[in-house]
Write a protein that holds these residues in place. Structure first.
Motif, PDB file in Angstrom:
ATOM      1  N   VAL A   1       0.855  -1.188   0.000  1.00 32.81           N
ATOM      2  CA  VAL A   1       0.000   0.000   0.000  1.00 32.81           C
ATOM      3  C   VAL A   1       0.890   1.236   0.000  1.00 32.81           C
ATOM      4  O   VAL A   1       1.869   1.310   0.744  1.00 32.81           O
ATOM      5  CB  VAL A   1      -0.918   0.026   1.250  1.00 32.81           C
ATOM      6  CG1 VAL A   1      -1.800   1.266   1.236  1.00 32.81           C
ATOM      7  CG2 VAL A   1      -1.764  -1.233   1.326  1.00 32.81           C
ATOM      8  N   ASN A   2       0.537   2.197  -0.862  1.00 31.47           N
ATOM      9  CA  ASN A   2       1.210   3.499  -0.865  1.00 31.47           C
ATOM     10  C   ASN A   2       0.391   4.455  -0.007  1.00 31.47           C
ATOM     11  O   ASN A   2      -0.771   4.709  -0.302  1.00 31.47           O
ATOM     12  CB  ASN A   2       1.328   4.056  -2.286  1.00 31.47           C
ATOM     13  CG  ASN A   2       2.251   3.222  -3.143  1.00 31.47           C
ATOM     14  OD1 ASN A   2       3.271   2.745  -2.692  1.00 31.47           O
ATOM     15  ND2 ASN A   2       1.863   3.019  -4.386  1.00 31.47           N
ATOM     16  N   PHE A   3       1.001   4.982   1.035  1.00 28.28           N
ATOM     17  CA  PHE A   3       0.317   5.910   1.924  1.00 28.28           C
ATOM     18  C   PHE A   3       0.728   7.334   1.586  1.00 28.28           C
ATOM     19  O   PHE A   3       1.904   7.631   1.394  1.00 28.28           O
ATOM     20  CB  PHE A   3       0.644   5.596   3.390  1.00 28.28           C
ATOM     21  CG  PHE A   3      -0.014   4.341   3.881  1.00 28.28           C
ATOM     22  CD1 PHE A   3      -1.323   4.360   4.328  1.00 28.28           C
ATOM     23  CD2 PHE A   3       0.671   3.141   3.874  1.00 28.28           C
ATOM     24  CE1 PHE A   3      -1.943   3.206   4.776  1.00 28.28           C
ATOM     25  CE2 PHE A   3       0.066   1.976   4.322  1.00 28.28           C
ATOM     26  CZ  PHE A   3      -1.244   2.018   4.773  1.00 28.28           C
ATOM     27  N   LYS A   4      -0.282   8.203   1.533  1.00 29.74           N
ATOM     28  CA  LYS A   4      -0.057   9.609   1.208  1.00 29.74           C
ATOM     29  C   LYS A   4      -0.324  10.469   2.430  1.00 29.74           C
ATOM     30  O   LYS A   4      -1.173  10.144   3.257  1.00 29.74           O
ATOM     31  CB  LYS A   4      -0.982  10.044   0.067  1.00 29.74           C
ATOM     32  CG  LYS A   4      -0.744   9.282  -1.217  1.00 29.74           C
ATOM     33  CD  LYS A   4      -1.699   9.698  -2.311  1.00 29.74           C
ATOM     34  CE  LYS A   4      -1.454   8.906  -3.576  1.00 29.74           C
ATOM     35  NZ  LYS A   4      -2.361   9.297  -4.652  1.00 29.74           N
TER      36      LYS A   4
ATOM     37  N   ILE B   1       3.137  10.685  -1.722  1.00 34.68           N
ATOM     38  CA  ILE B   1       3.424   9.356  -1.172  1.00 34.68           C
ATOM     39  C   ILE B   1       4.618   9.481  -0.239  1.00 34.68           C
ATOM     40  O   ILE B   1       5.693   9.905  -0.648  1.00 34.68           O
ATOM     41  CB  ILE B   1       3.708   8.336  -2.292  1.00 34.68           C
ATOM     42  CG1 ILE B   1       2.465   8.141  -3.150  1.00 34.68           C
ATOM     43  CG2 ILE B   1       4.175   7.008  -1.700  1.00 34.68           C
ATOM     44  CD1 ILE B   1       2.665   7.231  -4.352  1.00 34.68           C
ATOM     45  N   VAL B   2       4.409   9.142   1.019  1.00 34.74           N
ATOM     46  CA  VAL B   2       5.487   9.244   2.005  1.00 34.74           C
ATOM     47  C   VAL B   2       5.858   7.885   2.585  1.00 34.74           C
ATOM     48  O   VAL B   2       6.862   7.763   3.287  1.00 34.74           O
ATOM     49  CB  VAL B   2       5.109  10.214   3.153  1.00 34.74           C
ATOM     50  CG1 VAL B   2       4.989  11.626   2.637  1.00 34.74           C
ATOM     51  CG2 VAL B   2       3.834   9.784   3.837  1.00 34.74           C
ATOM     52  N   LEU B   3       5.051   6.848   2.298  1.00 31.58           N
ATOM     53  CA  LEU B   3       5.338   5.527   2.832  1.00 31.58           C
ATOM     54  C   LEU B   3       4.751   4.475   1.909  1.00 31.58           C
ATOM     55  O   LEU B   3       3.577   4.533   1.544  1.00 31.58           O
ATOM     56  CB  LEU B   3       4.727   5.386   4.237  1.00 31.58           C
ATOM     57  CG  LEU B   3       4.841   4.026   4.923  1.00 31.58           C
ATOM     58  CD1 LEU B   3       6.300   3.709   5.242  1.00 31.58           C
ATOM     59  CD2 LEU B   3       4.013   4.001   6.194  1.00 31.58           C
ATOM     60  N   SER B   4       5.589   3.538   1.482  1.00 27.98           N
ATOM     61  CA  SER B   4       5.133   2.360   0.744  1.00 27.98           C
ATOM     62  C   SER B   4       5.493   1.167   1.603  1.00 27.98           C
ATOM     63  O   SER B   4       6.676   0.915   1.867  1.00 27.98           O
ATOM     64  CB  SER B   4       5.821   2.249  -0.609  1.00 27.98           C
ATOM     65  OG  SER B   4       5.377   3.263  -1.469  1.00 27.98           O
TER      66      SER B   4
ATOM     67  N   GLY C   1      -4.085   5.512   2.623  1.00 28.63           N
ATOM     68  CA  GLY C   1      -3.731   4.642   1.514  1.00 28.63           C
ATOM     69  C   GLY C   1      -4.983   4.031   0.922  1.00 28.63           C
ATOM     70  O   GLY C   1      -5.939   3.731   1.628  1.00 28.63           O
ATOM     71  N   THR C   2      -4.988   3.855  -0.401  1.00 25.76           N
ATOM     72  CA  THR C   2      -6.125   3.251  -1.091  1.00 25.76           C
ATOM     73  C   THR C   2      -5.596   2.193  -2.050  1.00 25.76           C
ATOM     74  O   THR C   2      -4.643   2.447  -2.787  1.00 25.76           O
ATOM     75  CB  THR C   2      -6.925   4.304  -1.871  1.00 25.76           C
ATOM     76  OG1 THR C   2      -7.358   5.315  -0.971  1.00 25.76           O
ATOM     77  CG2 THR C   2      -8.132   3.695  -2.542  1.00 25.76           C
ATOM     78  N   ILE C   3      -6.218   1.026  -2.001  1.00 25.17           N
ATOM     79  CA  ILE C   3      -5.851  -0.034  -2.935  1.00 25.17           C
ATOM     80  C   ILE C   3      -7.118  -0.633  -3.515  1.00 25.17           C
ATOM     81  O   ILE C   3      -8.190  -0.546  -2.933  1.00 25.17           O
ATOM     82  CB  ILE C   3      -5.020  -1.154  -2.265  1.00 25.17           C
ATOM     83  CG1 ILE C   3      -5.773  -1.757  -1.072  1.00 25.17           C
ATOM     84  CG2 ILE C   3      -3.662  -0.663  -1.857  1.00 25.17           C
ATOM     85  CD1 ILE C   3      -5.143  -3.019  -0.534  1.00 25.17           C
ATOM     86  N   GLU C   4      -6.969  -1.221  -4.680  1.00 29.87           N
ATOM     87  CA  GLU C   4      -8.061  -1.984  -5.270  1.00 29.87           C
ATOM     88  C   GLU C   4      -7.608  -3.431  -5.253  1.00 29.87           C
ATOM     89  O   GLU C   4      -6.516  -3.755  -5.717  1.00 29.87           O
ATOM     90  CB  GLU C   4      -8.360  -1.514  -6.686  1.00 29.87           C
ATOM     91  CG  GLU C   4      -9.710  -1.975  -7.156  1.00 29.87           C
ATOM     92  CD  GLU C   4     -10.186  -1.216  -8.373  1.00 29.87           C
ATOM     93  OE1 GLU C   4     -10.145  -1.809  -9.460  1.00 29.87           O
ATOM     94  OE2 GLU C   4     -10.589  -0.051  -8.219  1.00 29.87           O
ATOM     95  N   GLN C   5      -8.431  -4.291  -4.671  1.00 30.47           N
ATOM     96  CA  GLN C   5      -8.036  -5.675  -4.434  1.00 30.47           C
ATOM     97  C   GLN C   5      -9.062  -6.630  -5.009  1.00 30.47           C
ATOM     98  O   GLN C   5     -10.246  -6.515  -4.722  1.00 30.47           O
ATOM     99  CB  GLN C   5      -7.901  -5.898  -2.925  1.00 30.47           C
ATOM    100  CG  GLN C   5      -7.380  -7.236  -2.532  1.00 30.47           C
ATOM    101  CD  GLN C   5      -5.920  -7.420  -2.898  1.00 30.47           C
ATOM    102  OE1 GLN C   5      -5.128  -6.501  -2.830  1.00 30.47           O
ATOM    103  NE2 GLN C   5      -5.567  -8.618  -3.312  1.00 30.47           N
ATOM    104  N   SER C   6      -8.604  -7.569  -5.813  1.00 31.74           N
ATOM    105  CA  SER C   6      -9.475  -8.616  -6.337  1.00 31.74           C
ATOM    106  C   SER C   6      -9.436  -9.782  -5.353  1.00 31.74           C
ATOM    107  O   SER C   6      -8.373 -10.154  -4.852  1.00 31.74           O
ATOM    108  CB  SER C   6      -8.983  -9.070  -7.708  1.00 31.74           C
ATOM    109  OG  SER C   6      -9.791 -10.101  -8.185  1.00 31.74           O
ATOM    110  N   CYS C   7     -10.599 -10.330  -5.082  1.00 31.62           N
ATOM    111  CA  CYS C   7     -10.709 -11.377  -4.070  1.00 31.62           C
ATOM    112  C   CYS C   7     -11.603 -12.501  -4.591  1.00 31.62           C
ATOM    113  O   CYS C   7     -12.775 -12.257  -4.891  1.00 31.62           O
ATOM    114  CB  CYS C   7     -11.292 -10.774  -2.797  1.00 31.62           C
ATOM    115  SG  CYS C   7     -11.569 -11.931  -1.486  1.00 31.62           S
TER     116      CYS C   7
END
Length: 154
Positions: A68-71, A77-80, A142-148
């Motif tokens: 996750v990339n955190f902004k 982006i300051v943290l991956s 952080g925002t992610i798109e996740q396939s499940c």
């Protein structure tokens, strides 16, 4: 000097006596206490009857480690970092939530929200928004798109 000791002893005794009297008189159980100053829990009531009950999440899909990339608040982006993500679902698979574990050196987990974006016969696609506080107590998003896969819910 002896007069000073007697004088301060009188004040100390008066202070202790006054404190005891004040504490003893501050009871809600007095016979003459006439007020509705009770909490809703003491009265055994709820705020409103139209409140929805919280969903019970009984199904879990463990997505493992996810990058996750955190902004920061400026959008930079300051943290991956990798977080351990679990998608939670109700028995009827209509409501979803997330459980996130963050490495303590990267930050402290705050909140996560899950929105179902789409589904087909095999997979769900979720958008997961994760908020953490970094070690400097800055709020990061952080925002992610996740396939499940549907079959991963047990």
């Amino acid at each position: 000097m002896k007069n000073f000791l007697n004088f301060s002893g009188i004040f100390a005794t008066a202070f202790v006596t006054t404190t005891i009297i004040l504490l003893a008189s501050c009871s809600q159980d007095d016979d003459y206490y006439d007020s509705d100053m009770y909490t809703l829990a003491e009265m055994g009531t709820r705020l409103s009857e139209s409140e929805e009950t919280l969903p019970s999440y009984s199904r879990v899909a463990d997505m493992g480690s996810v990058l996750v990339n955190f902004k920061n608040t400026m959008g930079h982006i300051v943290l991956s970092t990798n977080v351990h993500l679990r998608i939670l679902a109700t028995t009827d698979m209509t409501q979803f939530n997330a459980h996130v574990e963050v490495n303590p050196k990267d930050g402290e987990f705050n909140t996560a929200t899950v929105t179902k974006q789409s589904e087909d016969s095999i997979n769900y696609v979720f958008k997961v928004k994760i908020n953490i506080f970094d070690r400097y107590e800055n709020k990061l998003k952080g925002t992610i798109e996740q396939s499940c896969p549907k079959s991963s819910f047990n």
